[in-house]
Design an enzyme around this catalytic site. Sequence first.
Site, mmCIF file in Angstrom:
data_model
loop_
_atom_site.group_PDB
_atom_site.id
_atom_site.type_symbol
_atom_site.label_atom_id
_atom_site.label_comp_id
_atom_site.label_asym_id
_atom_site.label_seq_id
_atom_site.Cartn_x
_atom_site.Cartn_y
_atom_site.Cartn_z
ATOM 1 N N ASP A 138 2.253 16.064 -8.523
ATOM 2 C CA ASP A 138 1.156 16.629 -7.251
ATOM 3 C C ASP A 138 2.026 17.287 -6.280
ATOM 4 O O ASP A 138 3.302 17.214 -6.293
ATOM 5 C CB ASP A 138 0.144 15.589 -7.103
ATOM 6 C CG ASP A 138 -1.041 16.432 -6.541
ATOM 7 O OD1 ASP A 138 -2.079 15.786 -6.445
ATOM 8 O OD2 ASP A 138 -1.025 17.624 -6.039
HETATM 9 C C1 GLC Z 1 -3.454 19.016 -4.206
HETATM 10 C C2 GLC Z 1 -4.197 18.197 -5.184
HETATM 11 C C3 GLC Z 1 -4.350 18.587 -6.455
HETATM 12 C C4 GLC Z 1 -4.065 19.924 -6.834
HETATM 13 C C5 GLC Z 1 -2.545 20.068 -6.204
HETATM 14 C C6 GLC Z 1 -2.467 21.737 -6.191
HETATM 15 O O1 GLC Z 1 -2.687 18.354 -3.296
HETATM 16 O O2 GLC Z 1 -3.991 16.573 -4.671
HETATM 17 O O3 GLC Z 1 -5.458 18.054 -7.014
HETATM 18 O O4 GLC Z 1 -4.181 20.354 -8.087
HETATM 19 O O5 GLC Z 1 -2.451 19.933 -4.857
HETATM 20 O O6 GLC Z 1 -3.300 22.510 -5.313
#
Ligand code: GLC
Length: 717
Positions: free
Chosen positions: A260
Site C-alpha cells: 500500500d
Molecule cells: C491508499 C489506500 C489504498 C489505495 C492506495 C492507492 O492509501 O489504502 O486502498 O489503493 O493508497 O491509492
Amino acid sequence: MEIKELIQKMTLHQKIGQLTQYNARVFLNDDSVITGPDKKLKLTDEDLATVGSVLNSFSADDMKKIQNQHLAGDPLKIPIIFMLDVIHGYRTIYPIPLGMACSFEAEITEQCARMAAAEAAASGVQVTFAPMVDYVKDARWGRVMESGGEEPLLTGYMAAAQIRGFHGDDLTGDSSIATCVKHFAAYGAAEAGRDYNMAECSERELRQFYLPAFKAAIDAGAEMVMPAFEALNGVPATINPFLHNVLRREWGFDKVVISDYNAIGELLKHGVAADEKDAALQAFSSECDMEMCSASYFHCLEELVREGAVSEEQIDRAVERVLRLKEKLGLFEDPYHGADGKKAEALYLCEKHRELAKRAATKAAVLLKNDGVLPFEENIGSVALIGPFADEHAIKGFWSCAGRDEETVTVRQGVEALLGKNKVRFARGCGYTWNDEDRSGFDEAVRIAKSADAVILCLGEPQNYSGEGNCRTDIGLPGVQEELARLVAEANPNTAAIIFNGRPLALTGLDRHISAILDMWFPGTEGGNAAAELLFGRAVPSGKLAMSFPRSSGQCPVYYNHTGTARPHWTTEAESRGYASDYIDCGNLPLYSFGHGLSYTEFEYIEMTLSADTLAEGGELTVNIRIKNAGKFAADEVVQLYMRDPVASVVRPVQQLVAFKKTGLAPGEEKTVSFTLTPESFVFYDTAGRLTHEKGKIILMTGCPDHYYYKEEIELL
Ligand code: GLC
C-alpha cells in the site's frame, strides 16, 4: 520476446525499477528535479528512467505522454503499467461498494464494473486497486464504505462479480482492466474503528471471517494483492509471516503483491524496521513484489543483493510476476492498451452509463422503515424538499475516482424532473457538519412542511466523513439534523427521510420521529433521479443491509453473526437484567440488522420444506422456500437461508448466512426458491485453525436476523 529471456537482458537496476510505482505527477512535472512531496523520495533520473509502474494518471493523454517518454529512454522497451483506484466508477459513478453489496446482486455489480473498466481503460488505466474485501464490524471505521459488509459470503460473492466485470473476457481488451484485491488482511479489525490502528485477531477468527473473501477473489482471478497498513497481531500486514504463508504457500498465489501507499516506508514508523535497508529486506523477503510510493527498493535492494541478503533469483521471480501481468494486459504489443481520449469522452456520462448508474442506485437503496407513507403518488399536489442533502451535489461518495460532484444529479433535480418544478418547494433547514448548531433555517423548513402534501427529508453525513482516514466516534446524524427532522415530522406526519451515508448510522432518534426511512448510501452520478424513482414508486426498493445499523455509537461493533454469550439477553430497548450481556442505557440488538430491507409489496413466506432431516457425508439436502408476492407492486426479494450450530467444539455464531437468492415476483405470483446444501455448507474453523464440520443438530432459518419466518432442524450424520 519471452519474459525469461527479457529478464536475462536486464541490469539489476532495471529489474528493481520494475518493482517500483510512483505518482504520475512525478513524471508530468516539466522540470526534471522532483518537487513537492516526492522530493523526499530522492529518486535519481536513472531511477525514474527504469520505473515500471505509475499510479494516479487520470487521462489517456497523460498516460501516453509518460509511456512515450519512458519507452524512448528504455532500450528494452518494457512498457509502464498504469494503476488507479477505480472503486465504484471512473467518471460515471455508481453507488459505493457497501451500497452495491446491499443489492445482493452479482449481475448489476458486474455490469457496473464493466462500465467502469470501459471508461477507465479508455482513459489510460490498466489496473484498478479493487475490489476491497475487508471484513468489517465497526461502523466507526471510515473504510466500511468500500467494503462488502459484515458477511464474508456476500463480500466474496460481490468481489467475484466485480472481478468478472473489470476483467471482461480478455485482459488485453480495450475495455478491460486487471484487479488488485485489498487490503490483506484484517484491516477492518483496526481497534476502536480508528483507521490504521493495530488489530489483534486469533488465527481461527482470521480464517473464519477475514480471509474467505480474499480467497474468493483470488479464485475469481484477481491479478494482484495489496497488503493492509495495520499491524496484525504485532506484525504489519506487509511483512506478516502468517499472511505471507497463507497467501504464497497455502493458496499458492504466484502473482504480484504490491505494497500500500508508502507502507514499506512506514515500517520504520511501526517500529519494526531500523532503517530503509531493514524495511526493504523485510518487505522483499515477505514477497512484497512492488513498492508503492516509497523508495527503499531503489535505495537498498542492489546493496542487499551484493551482500547476498537477497538473491538475484528472488529479484527475478518478482520481476517475472510483474512482466507476466504486463504480458497478460498485452502491453508489450500495445503500450497504450487501447486508451483513447476521444473514446473516453464519449463514454463518460453517456446515456447508457447514466441509466446503468441509476439502476444500480435504485438496487443499492434499502428501505429501512415504512409505516405506509411510501411510495408517494405522482399526482401529489405539492412536496416540500427539506434538509442539507436536498439540493446537494456531493453525494457520489469517497473514492469516486474521476467523478465530479457538479455532474451528480441532486434529489431536488430528480424530484423536480419527475414532478415538475411547480410542485416542489425547497428549504435546506440546516447544515450537515458535526459541529454545525445553526437552527436559523428551521422556521422556513417547518413553514413549507406545513403547507405541503408530503415532505421529503434529505439527511446524512458528508461524503468526506467516510473513506480512508475518515473515522467518527459519534455515528449519528451530524449537527442538528435530527432536531430538524422531529420538527418537520410534527408539522407534517406525511414525511419520508432519505439518508446519504458511507457507513451504518445510529438513527434511533430519527426512527422514533419519522414514518419512512430510505437509505441511499452515496448513490453516485444518478443519485437524485434514483431517489425520485424510488420515492414515487417508479422503482421498488429491494436492497437488504450488508452491514447492521447500531442503536448508538456506543454499541459498535455490532454485527449479526455474533456469538450468544453464556448470559444472553437480547433487547431492543434499554433494559438491563443484572448479570446479563446487555446495556443499562441501550438495547443490544441492532436498530436494523444485516439482511433487513423492506419493499413496497408484501412477501408472504408460505412454507419451508426440506428433502430430508438428516445429511450424511457426501450427501445433499434441498431446502425449498415457497414465497408469494401478496401486494400490488412487482418487486424483487432476496431469499436468505441462515443456520445455527447449537453445539460444536467452539462457540458458534447465533446465526450465519448459508445461502441467498434474489428473485422477482409479479403481484400475486408464487415461487419456490431452492437451495442445495451439503455437509460442506456447515464448515467452520476449529481451535486448531482446521476447517471442519461436526456431527449433530443444525437449525435452518429463513427470513433475516430481524425476523425469521421458519426454523427447521436437521442432523449432520
Ligand atoms: C491508499 C489506500 C489504498 C489505495 C492506495 C492507492 O492509501 O489504502 O486502498 O489503493 O493508497 O491509492
